[in-house]
Every structure is written in structure tokens, then in C-alpha cells.
Scaffold this motif. Sequence first.
Motif, mmCIF file in Angstrom:
data_model
loop_
_atom_site.group_PDB
_atom_site.id
_atom_site.type_symbol
_atom_site.label_atom_id
_atom_site.label_comp_id
_atom_site.label_asym_id
_atom_site.label_seq_id
_atom_site.Cartn_x
_atom_site.Cartn_y
_atom_site.Cartn_z
ATOM 1 N N PRO A 64 19.537 16.841 22.587
ATOM 2 C CA PRO A 64 20.905 16.319 22.541
ATOM 3 C C PRO A 64 21.935 17.258 23.152
ATOM 4 O O PRO A 64 22.912 16.804 23.759
ATOM 5 C CB PRO A 64 21.150 16.130 21.037
ATOM 6 C CG PRO A 64 19.805 15.912 20.459
ATOM 7 C CD PRO A 64 18.891 16.802 21.252
ATOM 8 N N THR A 65 21.743 18.551 22.994
ATOM 9 C CA THR A 65 22.711 19.511 23.530
ATOM 10 C C THR A 65 22.833 19.397 25.034
ATOM 11 O O THR A 65 23.933 19.421 25.599
ATOM 12 C CB THR A 65 22.302 20.949 23.137
ATOM 13 O OG1 THR A 65 22.233 21.045 21.714
ATOM 14 C CG2 THR A 65 23.317 21.956 23.670
ATOM 15 N N ASP A 87 17.431 8.819 19.948
ATOM 16 C CA ASP A 87 17.926 9.143 18.598
ATOM 17 C C ASP A 87 19.448 9.219 18.638
ATOM 18 O O ASP A 87 20.035 10.317 18.563
ATOM 19 C CB ASP A 87 17.338 10.480 18.127
ATOM 20 C CG ASP A 87 15.825 10.420 18.007
ATOM 21 O OD1 ASP A 87 15.332 9.418 17.449
ATOM 22 O OD2 ASP A 87 15.149 11.347 18.481
ATOM 23 N N PRO A 88 20.116 8.091 18.738
ATOM 24 C CA PRO A 88 21.579 8.118 18.898
ATOM 25 C C PRO A 88 22.294 8.772 17.729
ATOM 26 O O PRO A 88 23.322 9.418 17.903
ATOM 27 C CB PRO A 88 21.945 6.645 19.038
ATOM 28 C CG PRO A 88 20.809 5.894 18.433
ATOM 29 C CD PRO A 88 19.602 6.709 18.720
ATOM 30 N N HIS A 89 21.757 8.630 16.517
ATOM 31 C CA HIS A 89 22.408 9.214 15.340
ATOM 32 C C HIS A 89 22.429 10.739 15.423
ATOM 33 O O HIS A 89 23.383 11.384 14.984
ATOM 34 C CB HIS A 89 21.702 8.754 14.065
ATOM 35 C CG HIS A 89 20.241 9.020 14.041
ATOM 36 N ND1 HIS A 89 19.358 8.440 14.918
ATOM 37 C CD2 HIS A 89 19.481 9.835 13.237
ATOM 38 C CE1 HIS A 89 18.129 8.851 14.666
ATOM 39 N NE2 HIS A 89 18.179 9.709 13.663
ATOM 40 N N THR A 94 26.018 15.483 16.562
ATOM 41 C CA THR A 94 26.271 16.763 17.221
ATOM 42 C C THR A 94 27.678 16.841 17.789
ATOM 43 O O THR A 94 28.270 17.927 17.855
ATOM 44 C CB THR A 94 25.244 16.981 18.352
ATOM 45 O OG1 THR A 94 23.916 16.813 17.826
ATOM 46 C CG2 THR A 94 25.365 18.370 18.955
ATOM 47 N N ALA A 95 28.244 15.700 18.200
ATOM 48 C CA ALA A 95 29.592 15.690 18.785
ATOM 49 C C ALA A 95 30.330 14.420 18.376
ATOM 50 O O ALA A 95 30.689 13.592 19.216
ATOM 51 C CB ALA A 95 29.514 15.809 20.301
ATOM 52 N N PRO A 96 30.586 14.223 17.084
ATOM 53 C CA PRO A 96 31.171 12.949 16.599
ATOM 54 C C PRO A 96 32.600 12.703 17.081
ATOM 55 O O PRO A 96 33.031 11.552 17.125
ATOM 56 C CB PRO A 96 31.121 13.106 15.071
ATOM 57 C CG PRO A 96 31.138 14.583 14.839
ATOM 58 C CD PRO A 96 30.347 15.162 15.977
#
Length: 599
Positions: A64-65, A87-89, A94-96
Amino acid sequence: MAKTIGEDKGRFRSAKSVAHRLRQRVDYSSHGHQGGPERAIPEEAAQVDCGWGRLLFAQTFKDPTQLISALRQEAPEHRDIAIYVGDPHVVLATAPQELFLDPSHTFRLDLATYRSSRKQPRGFFIRRLSSEADAEAVNRIYAARNMVPVRPDFFWSNRDNRSITYLVAEDENTGEIVGTVTGIDHRRAFNDPEQGSSLWCLAVDPQARHPGIGEALVRRLAEHFKARGAACMDLSVLHDNDQAIRLYEKLHFRRIQAFAIKRKNSINERLYARPLEAYDVLNPYARLIVDEARRRGVHVEITDAEGGFFRLSQGGRSVHCRESLSELTSGVAMSICDDKAVTRRVVEGAGLVVPEQMTATDDDAKLAQFLEKHGRVVVKPARGEQGRGVAVGLDEFDAVKRAISTAREVCDRVLIEACFEGEDLRLVVIDFKLVAAAVRRPPYVTGDGRQTIRSLIEAQSRRRAAATGGESRIPMDAETERCLRLNDLTLDSVLEAGREVVVRKAANLHTGGSIHDVTEIAHPRLVEAAVKAARAINIPVVGIDFMVRSPTDPDYVFIEANERPGLANHEPQPTAERFLDLLFPLSGHRAASLALGKM
């Protein structure tokens, strides 16, 4: 198209990571690959620049990063999309504050079982984008559909890019581009082991008359990718776009569990921010201005959604508006525009060319004399809007009398004018500068040899209403019947295939007319006359209507001035932007550019 695939970004992913993140894998044996070739290894951090933004193939990013880092590189005024996010959640956690889950469904068409239609398009054909003029036409359609435009030279410079396919639909009679779709070949883009492809930016001109343009574009793209050996074609569609979803389900697309993530920006705001209360009730003309205001950070308060009223505020300044009519327009200017006879006298005094006019009376002899002198006349209520009660091109005494009776249902006082043969030109003047010029053409239908004119009008009205938020329909009234009688037709006549018939003489958008931008080619004398009319009325925002032989010809006659011109449907001209510049000069990108000395 400049491809940004696998650019020196972390080429160090384990085979286990690749296997974990690749979604919806294809069984090669089920697609005609006996035993299947050795599975290809996809590019790392694969990206495709589409002009309006980048497609980031999330299954090729190591974590994700890395994906979030790529999304943070989104260019100004662009819209990047991370697709196939496994894994969208996890990514959102990580960056909401920066990202949101796109509220769209993903559909897939299995090309191995896809069958082409035997039905051939009527009145248009599908081909590849082949010129800069095509690119400009595509941008016009994007603007009409509130999509992010692309630099025309971007299309043209990437016409030979093997990863991207641009198709357009061209009207057989006019040569106009009436639809477009973009396709991405995943194998050529990032060596996709699934042998996939995807469809993006399907858009049909809201003024297109022919049915089935969208379906034809989807089918042609599917056939193109199937011929290339692709296993499937995917697309993303907003969850509430029922019309598009019905089309895809009709073509046997099926829902798959694939997700997209986007950045929170002004372009995407309506997808993640709570909408204004009663926003959906606003008509397209009010909504266009409200959207531009919100993009600039101007506060919006909807005071009467059904009537199109809203208040715009920034700092200590507040302006109440009804669509493009604001408090900056004086009551005197509005009253001048409200009465067409008064408007005519004011602009005539400023030196504009006006048609000869009389007020309808019970003096039949005077009426017959006026008709005999001019041959053809226009009948219209002295006060009114949206083309109600207007009849154009009348050449029979009885028809004129009937039109007068109809017009009196709108306003007691009725005007009769000499008819000037030509095209209806609307010039939108804001702050005494031309912002947009467009030819307005009357509605017409094209026969197919099977349907009645009534059925053709009903079908076209449905398309026009869907494309304009219910603002444009073709009435089937006495005026429509009169126009048909001029061609010895009735509503129940069946038109032979290919025959075109104008069903109303007036070119007003609300009665089914269409709008065609001519800003760049409008003759300077026409522009000068429109600005002169605005100054004579002393009105800051106005739509000036002329009848012209051609927008490139200096000859004209003044018809009327509209104090509340619709700013929608003038794409690609920046009508809403100039309106907000007038109301709030220190808002938006224009003010920033001025402050930085870039303008």
C-alpha cells in the motif's frame, strides 16, 4: 500516449507477493490456450497515462505504501485511478484523509463467449480517432458530460500507442463526432498474465439523435480486443448509473469483486463529500454554477432548489442568484429584457439591426398586409421564455391567426415579426465580453422505414431528456403538427429510411433543439453587436439572440435578449467560470494566476 509503465520504481517484488495480489486470475485453458503458455510476469508498479490522469494497476504494486506514494504524484486538474485494489480497507487505513473508495461497480465481459451483434449502426459509423479535429470533438463531448478534458495534442501524439485504443462514432450525414470510447490493452500495457483489457471514458454527445451509439462503441471495442486475443474486458461504472448498468448487463457483462481508489480532490469531491441538501433538485443550469462555486471554495446555500435559487458567499461578499441571474442585474435591465418590444427599441436605438415588427390586433386587414409584405413571419408572446408560444416561418393567414391564439395563452400581448431566413445564433456575454457563441438548430427526426414520426419523436425526446436532466423535450402540439403538414406528413406517418424531417421550426433547447459551439468562428461584427446590445441594456450577464445567414457572415437581425441565459450546453466554453469571475473576482485559479503574475 506517453506510457509510464514500470518506471524505475522498486523492481523488487517476490513471486509470492505477485501471486497474492493478482486478482481474478484467468484460467488459460478456458480461453482456448491448450495447456496454456508459461505465465507472464507483469511489470512492477504499472501505470498508464491517459491524459485525464493515470491508471495505476494496483495488483502490480508491492504494498500500500508504494501505491499511495504513486497516487500522491497526481498532477493538478487530473484524476488518477488505482484499479484492482485487492485490500482497499488496508490502503484507506494508511491514508484516510487523502484517499477514498470509489463508489463504482466493476463489470467484466468474457470475450471467449462474446458474440457480435448482427445489427448494424444506422446513421453513424465507428472508426479510430484519426485527427486533431477528432481529438477536439472528443474533448467537447467530455466537457458536455462533466468529464476531465485532455489536451488535444495528447490524443494525437499517442494515436500509435499500442496500449491505448481511441474509437469515435461519426454521424454519416454531418461528419460530427457523436461518441467516443477508450480501451486499454493490459498485456501491452504491463505484460498482464490475465490477458485482460478495459474500457474507459465511454461518452455520447448529449445532443446526438441516433439511438445505440454507446452500445455500438462498446461492441466495437470488445470485438477489437477479442481479435487481439484478450480474455476479458473490464469497466468501472458508478453504482447509481442505472442506464449504463442496464446496457452492460444487456451485453452480458457480469459484476466482479474489484475495487478502485482515488485521491480526494476537487474533481472527485461529489463522490466522497456529503452533497448539498436539495442539490439533486437543481436543474442543470443552476447545478453548473453551484459546482464551479464549490470547486473555488465559495460557500453555497440553496434557498429554493426547485426554482433554481441559491446564495453564493465568500469573505464578506454575498450574492443571491437564480441560475445565471444575479443581484448584479438591475430591475431595470431585467424589465427591458422581459418585454421583447422594449428590448427591440433599446437595441435599435444603439444601432443594431432589428426586424420589422407589429403588435397583433383584431385588424385582419393590417395583419394580412404585413404577411403579404414579408411573405413569412414569426409569432411570439411579448413576454415569455423557453420558446413557449413561438411559431416560426408562418406563410398562411389562418396559420398566423392560430399561432396568435396560442401565443396569447402565454402572454396577452403578441408580437409579429418579419422572418429572417438563416440560423439561430445565441451569444453569451458576461461582463461585456463574449464568452460563448452557439448555433441553435431545430429538432428533426430521421426515418427508419418502420416507425411512425410519433414514435421517432418520443424516442428522441427520451434521449434528449436523459441527456439534459429533463430540460429538453420535443412537444407534440399544434406547432409540431403544422411543421409536419408543410411536408404533407402527420404524426402517424412512417418515414422512409434515411429521410430527415424538421418537426419544429423554433430552435429552442427546451423544445428539443440542439446547440453547436461556434465561438471560435463567430464573425467579429456579430460579437461587436452582441456586446453593444449588452451595454445598451446595461446588463452584466445576458444571452443575445440573432438570426444569421452563417456565424461566419456579418449579416444578422436581432431577435431578443435573455436576462437568465442557460450557461450549460456551451461546452467547451468556460461559461460558469466567467460567471464566478464576475461575482467573485478573487476566487479560483484565475485569481491565483493573476496574483502570481501569470496572466
